[in-house]
Scaffold this motif. Sequence first.
Motif, short mmCIF file in Angstrom:
data_model
loop_
_atom_site.label_atom_id
_atom_site.label_comp_id
_atom_site.label_asym_id
_atom_site.label_seq_id
_atom_site.Cartn_x
_atom_site.Cartn_y
_atom_site.Cartn_z
N VAL A 167 -5.63 4.32 31.16
CA VAL A 167 -5.76 3.86 29.75
C VAL A 167 -4.21 3.67 29.15
CG1 VAL A 167 -6.36 4.42 27.27
CG2 VAL A 167 -7.68 5.29 28.82
N LEU A 168 -4.13 2.26 28.65
CA LEU A 168 -2.75 1.96 28.03
C LEU A 168 -2.91 1.99 26.46
CD1 LEU A 168 0.06 0.79 27.87
CD2 LEU A 168 -1.16 -1.47 28.20
N LEU A 169 -2.09 2.73 25.82
CA LEU A 169 -2.22 2.80 24.25
C LEU A 169 -0.94 2.23 23.77
CD1 LEU A 169 -3.79 5.60 22.02
CD2 LEU A 169 -2.14 3.70 21.28
N ASN A 170 -1.08 1.12 23.40
CA ASN A 170 0.35 0.48 22.99
C ASN A 170 0.58 0.73 21.41
OD1 ASN A 170 1.46 -1.25 24.67
ND2 ASN A 170 -0.30 -2.84 24.66
N ASN A 171 1.12 1.75 21.11
CA ASN A 171 1.64 2.47 19.70
C ASN A 171 2.93 1.98 19.38
OD1 ASN A 171 1.06 4.51 17.72
ND2 ASN A 171 2.91 5.25 18.66
N ALA A 172 3.82 1.90 20.17
CA ALA A 172 5.26 1.84 19.76
C ALA A 172 5.21 0.57 18.76
CB ALA A 172 6.04 1.56 20.93
N GLY A 173 6.00 0.81 17.26
CA GLY A 173 6.34 -0.14 16.51
C GLY A 173 7.22 0.32 15.67
N ILE A 174 7.66 -0.84 14.73
CA ILE A 174 8.66 -0.40 13.57
C ILE A 174 8.01 -1.14 12.32
CG2 ILE A 174 10.54 -0.15 15.28
CD1 ILE A 174 11.57 -3.06 14.29
N GLY A 175 8.55 -0.47 11.31
CA GLY A 175 8.51 -1.07 10.01
C GLY A 175 9.33 -2.18 9.89
N SER A 176 9.09 -3.20 8.91
CA SER A 176 9.90 -4.27 8.32
C SER A 176 9.63 -4.80 7.27
CB SER A 176 9.76 -5.43 9.53
OG SER A 176 10.68 -6.54 9.22
N THR A 177 10.50 -4.31 6.32
CA THR A 177 10.31 -4.50 4.74
C THR A 177 11.40 -5.60 4.24
OG1 THR A 177 9.52 -2.40 4.68
CG2 THR A 177 9.82 -3.40 2.53
N GLY A 178 10.93 -6.31 3.26
CA GLY A 178 11.68 -7.19 2.58
C GLY A 178 11.07 -8.50 2.33
N THR A 222 0.50 -8.07 2.73
CA THR A 222 0.86 -7.66 1.31
C THR A 222 2.31 -8.26 1.07
OG1 THR A 222 2.30 -5.69 2.09
CG2 THR A 222 -0.08 -5.46 1.82
N PRO A 223 2.69 -8.37 -0.26
CA PRO A 223 4.25 -8.61 -0.51
C PRO A 223 5.22 -7.78 0.10
CG PRO A 223 2.79 -8.85 -2.54
CD PRO A 223 2.01 -8.00 -1.35
N TRP A 224 6.31 -8.10 0.32
CA TRP A 224 7.44 -7.28 0.64
C TRP A 224 7.33 -6.95 2.27
CZ3 TRP A 224 9.66 -9.40 -3.03
CH2 TRP A 224 9.53 -9.30 -4.32
N ALA A 225 6.27 -7.30 2.79
CA ALA A 225 6.21 -6.72 4.50
C ALA A 225 5.67 -7.77 5.15
CB ALA A 225 5.23 -5.50 4.41
N GLY A 226 6.06 -9.22 4.89
CA GLY A 226 5.66 -10.34 5.56
C GLY A 226 5.74 -10.25 7.05
N SER A 227 7.08 -9.68 7.40
CA SER A 227 7.19 -9.81 8.81
C SER A 227 6.65 -8.67 9.60
CB SER A 227 8.86 -9.53 9.04
OG SER A 227 9.11 -8.38 8.52
N ASP A 268 13.27 -2.03 -6.62
CA ASP A 268 12.54 -0.64 -6.62
C ASP A 268 11.04 -1.05 -6.13
OD1 ASP A 268 14.40 0.64 -7.79
OD2 ASP A 268 13.74 0.35 -9.75
N ALA A 269 10.67 -2.31 -6.25
CA ALA A 269 9.41 -2.70 -5.81
C ALA A 269 9.14 -2.81 -4.27
CB ALA A 269 8.64 -3.91 -6.59
N ILE A 270 10.31 -3.12 -3.88
CA ILE A 270 10.48 -3.67 -2.49
C ILE A 270 10.53 -2.06 -1.71
CG2 ILE A 270 11.99 -4.29 -0.52
CD1 ILE A 270 12.77 -6.71 -2.53
N ALA A 271 11.16 -1.13 -2.27
CA ALA A 271 11.29 0.19 -1.75
C ALA A 271 9.84 0.73 -1.86
CB ALA A 271 12.39 0.87 -2.55
N GLU A 272 9.35 0.54 -3.00
CA GLU A 272 7.83 1.28 -2.98
C GLU A 272 6.89 0.75 -1.95
OE1 GLU A 272 4.26 2.90 -4.18
OE2 GLU A 272 6.28 3.39 -4.72
N ARG A 273 7.16 -0.65 -1.73
CA ARG A 273 6.25 -0.98 -0.36
C ARG A 273 6.66 -0.45 0.77
NH1 ARG A 273 3.88 -1.39 3.06
NH2 ARG A 273 2.64 -3.08 4.12
N ALA A 274 7.79 -0.02 0.96
CA ALA A 274 8.37 0.70 2.31
C ALA A 274 7.70 2.09 2.30
CB ALA A 274 9.91 0.77 2.30
N ARG A 275 7.33 2.55 1.50
CA ARG A 275 7.01 4.03 1.76
C ARG A 275 5.25 4.01 1.05
NH1 ARG A 275 10.88 4.50 -2.54
NH2 ARG A 275 10.07 4.28 -4.65
#
Length: 279
Positions: free
Chosen positions: A81-92, A144-149, A208-215
């Motif tokens: 089994v390969l579980l591809n979990n690695a990832g990062i967030g990207s907000t803006g 969603t907005p603020w997280a298009g990437s 503030d809205a962008i930061a709210e999307r990050a969390r």
Amino acid sequence: MQESKVVLVTGCAKGGIGYEYCKAFSEQNCHVIASDIPQRMNDMLDFDSDQIEAIELDVSSDESVATAVNNVISKYGHIDVLLNNAGIGSTGPLAELSLDAIKKAWEINTLGQLRMVQQVVPHMAARRIGSIVNVGSVVGRVPTPWAGSYCSSKAAVHAMTETLRVELRPFNINVVLVLPGSVRSNFGNSSMEKLGNHDWKLYKEFKDAIAERARASQGSKATDATIFARHVVQKVLSPKPPKHIVFGHMTGLFAALSLSPLWVRDLFFRTRFNLNKKV
């Protein structure tokens, strides 16, 4: 006695869902190869199981991926089994977020998964057995907005996974797409750290809205990561793994939004992320 399955999981530093995946697989008598970038190896030293071993693996590096996979094959002879979990967030906002930040999200979240697949699949194909598990997101279906990437990197994972599922069928390789909802982990904190005190220009009034999307995924009702991981692992190890595993807080909301008219979806997100005002 049946031989333990060998499971390779990416992105396994403590505090993340990958860490919980490893524990859940080990509870099912699997031998787990927990991997992460060299800088996070210290976060994988306290697995309380002799069924889990940690290795260095950077999914953004061809050399690192090839070395790690070849070492596992040399030691165990196969990967079940390969579980591809690695990832990062990207907000803006996409109109202002740097292309370097967007490229990094795609390199890790999208190409990182494909890089792993291309190294592991030949070994599975030779044995005519194996499972590939790619982690997408409900926002890969409903961005969603603020997280298009981030959303677009996961949407690409969805497209690749659906394609792989059909292309790998002749080799008896199962391909599963996991679509988490809101699951409690360090993901929100990591996203906030990456966001930092960014000096937006066009969107300075939306800071503030962008930061709210990050969390946003780490609210009080977020699904516990241990519960989430155990659910996914049980499904993956079943005799006939499902094509999709959708689980976690807010999956129902996003399912409804995916079926809603676009004006309803737009109104919801404009209201949720403060995009009703004019500037």
